[in-house]
Enzyme design. Structure first.
Site, PDB file in Angstrom:
ATOM      1  N   LYS A  12       0.867  -1.212   0.026  1.00  0.00           N
ATOM      2  CA  LYS A  12       0.056   0.101   0.045  1.00  0.00           C
ATOM      3  C   LYS A  12       0.818   1.406  -0.162  1.00  0.00           C
ATOM      4  O   LYS A  12       2.186   1.103   0.217  1.00  0.00           O
ATOM      5  CB  LYS A  12      -0.957  -0.204   1.147  1.00  0.00           C
ATOM      6  CG  LYS A  12      -1.962  -1.179   1.407  1.00  0.00           C
ATOM      7  CD  LYS A  12      -2.878  -1.249   2.434  1.00  0.00           C
ATOM      8  CE  LYS A  12      -3.838  -2.328   2.436  1.00  0.00           C
ATOM      9  NZ  LYS A  12      -4.691  -2.215   3.854  1.00  0.00           N
ATOM     10  N   TYR A  52     -12.643  -3.072  -2.860  1.00  0.00           N
ATOM     11  CA  TYR A  52     -12.985  -3.254  -1.634  1.00  0.00           C
ATOM     12  C   TYR A  52     -14.680  -3.186  -1.770  1.00  0.00           C
ATOM     13  O   TYR A  52     -15.299  -2.388  -0.746  1.00  0.00           O
ATOM     14  CB  TYR A  52     -12.718  -2.082  -0.899  1.00  0.00           C
ATOM     15  CG  TYR A  52     -11.207  -2.100  -0.343  1.00  0.00           C
ATOM     16  CD1 TYR A  52     -10.727  -3.358   0.433  1.00  0.00           C
ATOM     17  CD2 TYR A  52     -10.473  -1.383  -0.607  1.00  0.00           C
ATOM     18  CE1 TYR A  52      -9.326  -3.436   0.704  1.00  0.00           C
ATOM     19  CE2 TYR A  52      -8.920  -1.200   0.026  1.00  0.00           C
ATOM     20  CZ  TYR A  52      -8.529  -2.511   0.435  1.00  0.00           C
ATOM     21  OH  TYR A  52      -7.319  -2.537   1.133  1.00  0.00           O
ATOM     22  N   PHE A  60     -15.372   3.696   7.634  1.00  0.00           N
ATOM     23  CA  PHE A  60     -14.015   4.158   7.378  1.00  0.00           C
ATOM     24  C   PHE A  60     -13.732   3.970   5.987  1.00  0.00           C
ATOM     25  O   PHE A  60     -12.737   4.533   5.615  1.00  0.00           O
ATOM     26  CB  PHE A  60     -13.316   3.278   8.235  1.00  0.00           C
ATOM     27  CG  PHE A  60     -13.304   1.581   7.779  1.00  0.00           C
ATOM     28  CD1 PHE A  60     -12.773   1.174   6.625  1.00  0.00           C
ATOM     29  CD2 PHE A  60     -13.964   0.850   8.792  1.00  0.00           C
ATOM     30  CE1 PHE A  60     -12.832   0.022   6.393  1.00  0.00           C
ATOM     31  CE2 PHE A  60     -14.030  -0.637   8.256  1.00  0.00           C
ATOM     32  CZ  PHE A  60     -13.319  -0.947   7.191  1.00  0.00           C
ATOM     33  N   ARG A  88      -1.651 -14.522   3.758  1.00  0.00           N
ATOM     34  CA  ARG A  88      -2.470 -13.855   5.024  1.00  0.00           C
ATOM     35  C   ARG A  88      -1.688 -14.337   6.096  1.00  0.00           C
ATOM     36  O   ARG A  88      -1.629 -13.362   6.822  1.00  0.00           O
ATOM     37  CB  ARG A  88      -3.692 -14.342   4.999  1.00  0.00           C
ATOM     38  CG  ARG A  88      -4.710 -13.973   3.876  1.00  0.00           C
ATOM     39  CD  ARG A  88      -5.070 -12.519   3.715  1.00  0.00           C
ATOM     40  NE  ARG A  88      -6.104 -12.220   4.960  1.00  0.00           N
ATOM     41  CZ  ARG A  88      -6.966 -11.117   5.018  1.00  0.00           C
ATOM     42  NH1 ARG A  88      -6.832 -10.373   4.123  1.00  0.00           N
ATOM     43  NH2 ARG A  88      -7.561 -10.722   6.124  1.00  0.00           N
ATOM     44  N   THR A  94      -5.302  -8.273  10.366  1.00  0.00           N
ATOM     45  CA  THR A  94      -5.770  -6.646   9.869  1.00  0.00           C
ATOM     46  C   THR A  94      -5.258  -5.674  10.750  1.00  0.00           C
ATOM     47  O   THR A  94      -4.690  -4.616  10.071  1.00  0.00           O
ATOM     48  CB  THR A  94      -7.257  -6.395   9.469  1.00  0.00           C
ATOM     49  OG1 THR A  94      -7.581  -7.740   8.769  1.00  0.00           O
ATOM     50  CG2 THR A  94      -7.650  -5.379   9.057  1.00  0.00           C
ATOM     51  N   ARG A 105       2.782  -7.163   9.005  1.00  0.00           N
ATOM     52  CA  ARG A 105       2.198  -6.022   9.894  1.00  0.00           C
ATOM     53  C   ARG A 105       2.564  -6.102  11.243  1.00  0.00           C
ATOM     54  O   ARG A 105       2.814  -4.961  11.870  1.00  0.00           O
ATOM     55  CB  ARG A 105       0.779  -6.300   9.783  1.00  0.00           C
ATOM     56  CG  ARG A 105      -0.001  -5.922   8.328  1.00  0.00           C
ATOM     57  CD  ARG A 105      -1.242  -6.369   8.043  1.00  0.00           C
ATOM     58  NE  ARG A 105      -2.083  -5.979   6.875  1.00  0.00           N
ATOM     59  CZ  ARG A 105      -3.243  -6.509   6.558  1.00  0.00           C
ATOM     60  NH1 ARG A 105      -3.868  -7.623   7.034  1.00  0.00           N
ATOM     61  NH2 ARG A 105      -3.603  -6.150   5.337  1.00  0.00           N
ATOM     62  N   ASN A 115      -1.820  -0.206   7.336  1.00  0.00           N
ATOM     63  CA  ASN A 115      -1.471  -1.386   7.752  1.00  0.00           C
ATOM     64  C   ASN A 115      -0.610  -2.046   6.504  1.00  0.00           C
ATOM     65  O   ASN A 115      -0.125  -3.304   6.421  1.00  0.00           O
ATOM     66  CB  ASN A 115      -2.410  -2.435   8.230  1.00  0.00           C
ATOM     67  CG  ASN A 115      -3.443  -2.500   7.006  1.00  0.00           C
ATOM     68  OD1 ASN A 115      -3.388  -2.055   6.098  1.00  0.00           O
ATOM     69  ND2 ASN A 115      -4.443  -3.400   7.296  1.00  0.00           N
ATOM     70  N   HIS A 118      -1.731  -5.353   1.573  1.00  0.00           N
ATOM     71  CA  HIS A 118      -3.071  -6.028   1.133  1.00  0.00           C
ATOM     72  C   HIS A 118      -2.587  -7.564   0.521  1.00  0.00           C
ATOM     73  O   HIS A 118      -1.686  -7.894  -0.070  1.00  0.00           O
ATOM     74  CB  HIS A 118      -3.836  -5.334   0.054  1.00  0.00           C
ATOM     75  CG  HIS A 118      -4.706  -6.151  -0.527  1.00  0.00           C
ATOM     76  ND1 HIS A 118      -6.039  -6.246   0.084  1.00  0.00           N
ATOM     77  CD2 HIS A 118      -4.942  -7.074  -1.453  1.00  0.00           C
ATOM     78  CE1 HIS A 118      -6.878  -7.054  -0.406  1.00  0.00           C
ATOM     79  NE2 HIS A 118      -6.377  -7.632  -1.444  1.00  0.00           N
ATOM     80  N   GLU A 129      -9.377 -10.213  -7.703  1.00  0.00           N
ATOM     81  CA  GLU A 129      -8.424  -9.131  -7.636  1.00  0.00           C
ATOM     82  C   GLU A 129      -7.461  -9.056  -8.792  1.00  0.00           C
ATOM     83  O   GLU A 129      -6.855  -8.105  -9.186  1.00  0.00           O
ATOM     84  CB  GLU A 129      -7.837  -9.278  -6.227  1.00  0.00           C
ATOM     85  CG  GLU A 129      -8.913  -8.875  -5.275  1.00  0.00           C
ATOM     86  CD  GLU A 129      -8.579  -9.070  -3.793  1.00  0.00           C
ATOM     87  OE1 GLU A 129      -7.349  -9.548  -3.601  1.00  0.00           O
ATOM     88  OE2 GLU A 129      -9.310  -8.952  -2.741  1.00  0.00           O
TER      89      GLU A 129
HETATM   90  P1  IDP Z   1      -7.721  -6.810   5.121  1.00  0.00           P
HETATM   91  O1  IDP Z   1      -6.809  -5.870   4.737  1.00  0.00           O
HETATM   92  O2  IDP Z   1      -6.656  -7.611   6.447  1.00  0.00           O
HETATM   93  O3  IDP Z   1      -8.263  -7.913   4.344  1.00  0.00           O
HETATM   94  P2  IDP Z   1     -10.320  -5.972   5.539  1.00  0.00           P
HETATM   95  O4  IDP Z   1     -11.191  -6.133   6.626  1.00  0.00           O
HETATM   96  O5  IDP Z   1     -10.512  -6.534   4.230  1.00  0.00           O
HETATM   97  O6  IDP Z   1      -8.985  -6.351   5.956  1.00  0.00           O
HETATM   98  O7  IDP Z   1     -10.212  -4.318   5.346  1.00  0.00           O
HETATM   99  C1  IDP Z   1      -9.470  -3.754   4.348  1.00  0.00           C
HETATM  100  C2  IDP Z   1      -8.868  -2.733   4.807  1.00  0.00           C
HETATM  101  O8  IDP Z   1      -9.514  -1.541   5.142  1.00  0.00           O
HETATM  102  C3  IDP Z   1      -7.658  -2.903   5.856  1.00  0.00           C
HETATM  103  O9  IDP Z   1      -6.185  -3.769   5.483  1.00  0.00           O
HETATM  104  C4  IDP Z   1      -7.501  -1.721   6.442  1.00  0.00           C
HETATM  105  O10 IDP Z   1      -6.510  -0.785   5.872  1.00  0.00           O
HETATM  106  C5  IDP Z   1      -8.828  -0.836   6.267  1.00  0.00           C
HETATM  107  N1  IDP Z   1      -9.646  -1.097   7.393  1.00  0.00           N
HETATM  108  C6  IDP Z   1     -10.174  -2.135   7.845  1.00  0.00           C
HETATM  109  N2  IDP Z   1     -10.985  -2.011   9.064  1.00  0.00           N
HETATM  110  C7  IDP Z   1     -10.670  -0.831   9.361  1.00  0.00           C
HETATM  111  C8  IDP Z   1     -11.128   0.289  10.379  1.00  0.00           C
HETATM  112  O11 IDP Z   1     -11.730  -0.159  11.380  1.00  0.00           O
HETATM  113  N3  IDP Z   1     -10.592   1.450  10.361  1.00  0.00           N
HETATM  114  C9  IDP Z   1      -9.751   1.835   9.466  1.00  0.00           C
HETATM  115  N4  IDP Z   1      -9.423   1.089   8.261  1.00  0.00           N
HETATM  116  C10 IDP Z   1      -9.940   0.011   8.399  1.00  0.00           C
HETATM  117 MG    MG Z   2      -9.880  -7.939   3.078  1.00  0.00          MG
END
Ligand code: IDP
Ligand code: MG
Length: 152
Positions: A12, A52, A60, A88, A94, A105, A115, A118, A129
């Site tokens: 990212k 997404y 968010f 993963r 996450t 991470r 974080n 992805h 994707e």
């Molecule tokens: P992932 O990246 O581990 O698959 P997802 O739930 O798919 O997690 O969320 C996508 C991205 O959205 C996360 O990697 C993070 O950057 C962001 N994100 C997820 N939850 C939150 C939150 O509660 N606050 C802010 N950003 C979030």
């Molecule tokens: Mg995800």
């Protein structure tokens, strides 16, 4: 289980700006996965809304959009046995502060909104994707000379 499962891994904008591209590529390379696609690119809103799709109604989401459009992203595709699930595992949770040390991470990030990487969460989403971020001709098929040392 096939040795040619593919996953989409992206560094990212924060990971790119922090100079973590080499470290993240090294982790996937050292694990034994094969790089089949790589490019530095900018994401737009249309692409991110597809990428997404399950998160567009989250509070968010606007911040996630501006984060993901804040600079270049390194888009990559890696191939290997159980690549999606193990990818993963290499990433960690996450929320970086819930990620174990030793994960990307866990080692390099603090907040969920920064974080750094992805990774696809299912084989089905990986296929979606990869098709979204790459043209078919941008993915390269070849046999790494190391294969016999990684797969029995
Ligand atoms: P992932 O990246 O581990 O698959 P997802 O739930 O798919 O997690 O969320 C996508 C991205 O959205 C996360 O990697 C993070 O950057 C962001 N994100 C997820 N939850 C939150 C939150 O509660 N606050 C802010 N950003 C979030
Ligand atoms: Mg995800």
């Amino acid at each position: 289980m096939s040795n040619n499962e593919r996953t989409f891994i992206a560094v990212k904008p924060d990971g790119v700006q922090r100079g973590l591209i080499p470290e993240i590529l090294t982790r996937f390379q050292n694990k034994g996965y094969k790089l089949v696609g790589i490019k530095l690119t900018l994401a737009n809103e249309t692409l991110l809304k597809q990428h997404y799709a399950d998160l567009t109604s989250k509070p968010f989401f606007p911040k996630l959009l501006s984060y993901m459009m804040s600079g270049p992203i390194l888009a990559t595709v890696w191939e290997g046995k159980d690549a999606v699930k193990q990818g993963r595992v290499l990433l960690g949770a996450t929320n970086p502060n819930a990620s174990a040390p030793g994960t990307i991470r866990g080692d390099y990030a603090v907040e969920v909104g920064r974080n750094i990487v992805h990774g696809s969460d299912s084989v089905e989403n990986a296929e979606k994707e990869i098709a979204l971020w790459f043209k078919k001709e941008e993915l390269v098929d070849y046999k790494p000379t190391m294969y016999g040392w990684i797969y029995e």
